[in-house]
Write a protein that holds these residues in place. Structure first.
Motif, short mmCIF file in Angstrom:
data_model
loop_
_atom_site.label_atom_id
_atom_site.label_comp_id
_atom_site.label_asym_id
_atom_site.label_seq_id
_atom_site.Cartn_x
_atom_site.Cartn_y
_atom_site.Cartn_z
N VAL A 45 44.42 42.54 48.67
CA VAL A 45 45.44 41.63 48.14
C VAL A 45 46.27 41.05 49.28
CG1 VAL A 45 47.49 41.44 46.69
CG2 VAL A 45 45.53 42.79 45.91
N SER A 81 46.52 36.84 50.31
CA SER A 81 47.77 36.29 49.77
C SER A 81 48.30 35.11 50.57
CB SER A 81 48.85 37.39 49.76
OG SER A 81 49.21 37.74 51.09
N ASP A 129 50.70 37.94 41.90
CA ASP A 129 49.69 36.97 41.48
C ASP A 129 48.35 37.26 42.15
OD1 ASP A 129 51.59 35.45 39.98
OD2 ASP A 129 52.32 34.62 41.88
N TRP A 130 47.28 37.09 41.39
CA TRP A 130 45.95 37.18 41.97
C TRP A 130 45.73 35.98 42.90
CZ3 TRP A 130 42.29 40.93 41.58
CH2 TRP A 130 42.46 41.92 40.59
N ALA A 172 43.58 32.94 44.69
CA ALA A 172 42.53 32.03 44.22
C ALA A 172 41.28 32.26 45.04
CB ALA A 172 43.00 30.58 44.34
N ASP A 219 37.71 35.19 45.62
CA ASP A 219 36.85 36.18 44.97
C ASP A 219 37.24 37.57 45.47
OD1 ASP A 219 34.91 37.66 43.73
OD2 ASP A 219 33.20 36.70 44.74
N ARG A 227 37.76 41.50 44.42
CA ARG A 227 37.34 42.46 43.42
C ARG A 227 37.95 43.83 43.74
NH1 ARG A 227 31.07 40.47 42.27
NH2 ARG A 227 31.57 38.25 42.47
N SER A 240 39.33 41.61 38.52
CA SER A 240 39.41 40.37 39.28
C SER A 240 40.43 39.46 38.61
CB SER A 240 38.04 39.68 39.33
OG SER A 240 37.70 39.17 38.04
N ARG A 241 40.60 38.27 39.15
CA ARG A 241 41.59 37.35 38.56
C ARG A 241 41.20 36.93 37.15
NH1 ARG A 241 38.93 34.12 42.39
NH2 ARG A 241 37.84 32.31 41.51
N ASP A 242 39.92 37.13 36.78
CA ASP A 242 39.47 36.76 35.45
C ASP A 242 39.54 37.92 34.45
OD1 ASP A 242 38.78 34.17 36.35
OD2 ASP A 242 36.87 34.92 37.12
N ASP A 246 47.15 42.41 35.26
CA ASP A 246 48.11 42.18 36.33
C ASP A 246 47.61 42.79 37.64
OD1 ASP A 246 50.67 43.70 37.75
OD2 ASP A 246 51.06 41.62 37.20
N VAL A 247 47.74 42.05 38.74
CA VAL A 247 47.20 42.52 40.01
C VAL A 247 47.89 43.80 40.49
CG1 VAL A 247 48.70 41.16 41.54
CG2 VAL A 247 46.39 41.78 42.29
#
Length: 283
Positions: free
Chosen positions: A51, A55, A130-131, A133, A135, A137, A152-154, A158-159
């Motif tokens: 992360v 970021s 925030d995740w 933008a 890839d 995992r 993942s962001r999908d 919450d991260v």
């Protein structure tokens, strides 16, 4: 377009976070920016680093943060011997989820979920909610079923919760509740979960804890199954292991571990440059 590069960040406690950031900062100083990886895979300590580096914060700044007093950290007790004590549930018969569920039950008995404010500590480490933008995992294991889980962001999770789950070392920290289920450290399945790099051409693995609880989930076995065209696994050298000390969750060792990573990176430049030759920026 298929991803060409993957950076795999393994588990290793507070000292593992610091060492990985030291390695990345040292390589960046030599002109090799691994943070541009098409795919970033983070397990436990590696989820924090994953992360952080996606970021947008410069790696030099992240490294400098490891040298500051660790006032916001919450220390624990995690030794390699403690990890070996988790072997019995794996030695009993059963498939992988069954064995991991045994570990999950140990974790649930040791701590009531949410009994320690871990998410506050995680927020102080990653400085975002925030995740990215990208890839990214993040791995965890569902405590009740032993199911391997990848956030993942999908995922709709919450991260901060995802990272807290990935870092929930059984019997050390409580499982993390997400949508009515509980999760423990993704490192219980594999210390790095390299097989999530399937389909990627070039892979660099940073593994503070390269040991495996089973041959099938070892870093080398997973690399063989993924079969990237180029790869390297970076593990702590003798000086770095000495800097870690005997407790991987000792905040007082953070700065020493970061400096050890920075120093070790100087000897890895040619090896990593060979693997990372076709970086996204050179397309």
């Amino acid at each position: 377009m298929s991803p060409r590069t993957a950076l795999v960040l393994g588990g290793g406690g507070i000292t593992g976070i610091a060492w990985e950031l030291g390695i990345l900062a040292g390589l960046a100083e030599a002109g090799i920016d691994l943070t541009d990886a098409d795919r970033v895979i983070g397990t436990s300590a590696g989820s924090v680093v994953g992360v952080q580096i996606t970021s947008g914060t410069p790696i030099a700044e992240l490294y400098a943060g490891q040298l500051a007093p660790p006032d916001a950290e919450l220390g624990g007790r995690l030794s390699r011997l403690a990890l070996l004590r988790m072997l019995p549930p794996f030695l009993r018969p059963g498939d992988a989820p069954t064995k991991l569920a045994r570990i999950g039950r140990l974790a649930m008995k040791a701590h009531v979920p949410g009994s320690i404010d871990r998410e506050r500590v995680i927020r102080s480490r990653i400085h975002t909610q925030d995740w990215p933008a990208r890839d990214l995992r993040i791995t965890a294991v569902e405590a009740e079923t032993g199911r391997f889980t990848v956030f993942s962001r999908d995922s709709g999770v919450d991260v901060v919760s995802a990272v807290a789950a990935s870092c929930a070392v059984p019997t050390v920290w409580p499982p993390v509740a997400i949508d009515g289920r509980h999760y423990i450290d993704g490192g219980m399945r594999s210390t790095a979960n390299v097989d999530l790099a399937a389909g990627v051409e070039r892979v660099v693995v940073l593994a503070p804890l390269p040991q495996a609880l089973s041959r099938k989930t070892s870093i080398r076995a997973q690399l063989q199954s993924v079969a990237p065209s180029e790869w390297t696994v970076i593990t702590p050298d003798g000086e770095a292991l000495a800097a870690f000390g005997k407790n991987l969750l000792d905040p007082a060792k953070r700065a020493d571990a970061a400096r050890a990573g920075m120093r070790q990176a100087a000897g890895l430049v040619d090896e990593v440059r060979h693997v990372w030759a076709a970086t996204p920026s050179s397309r």
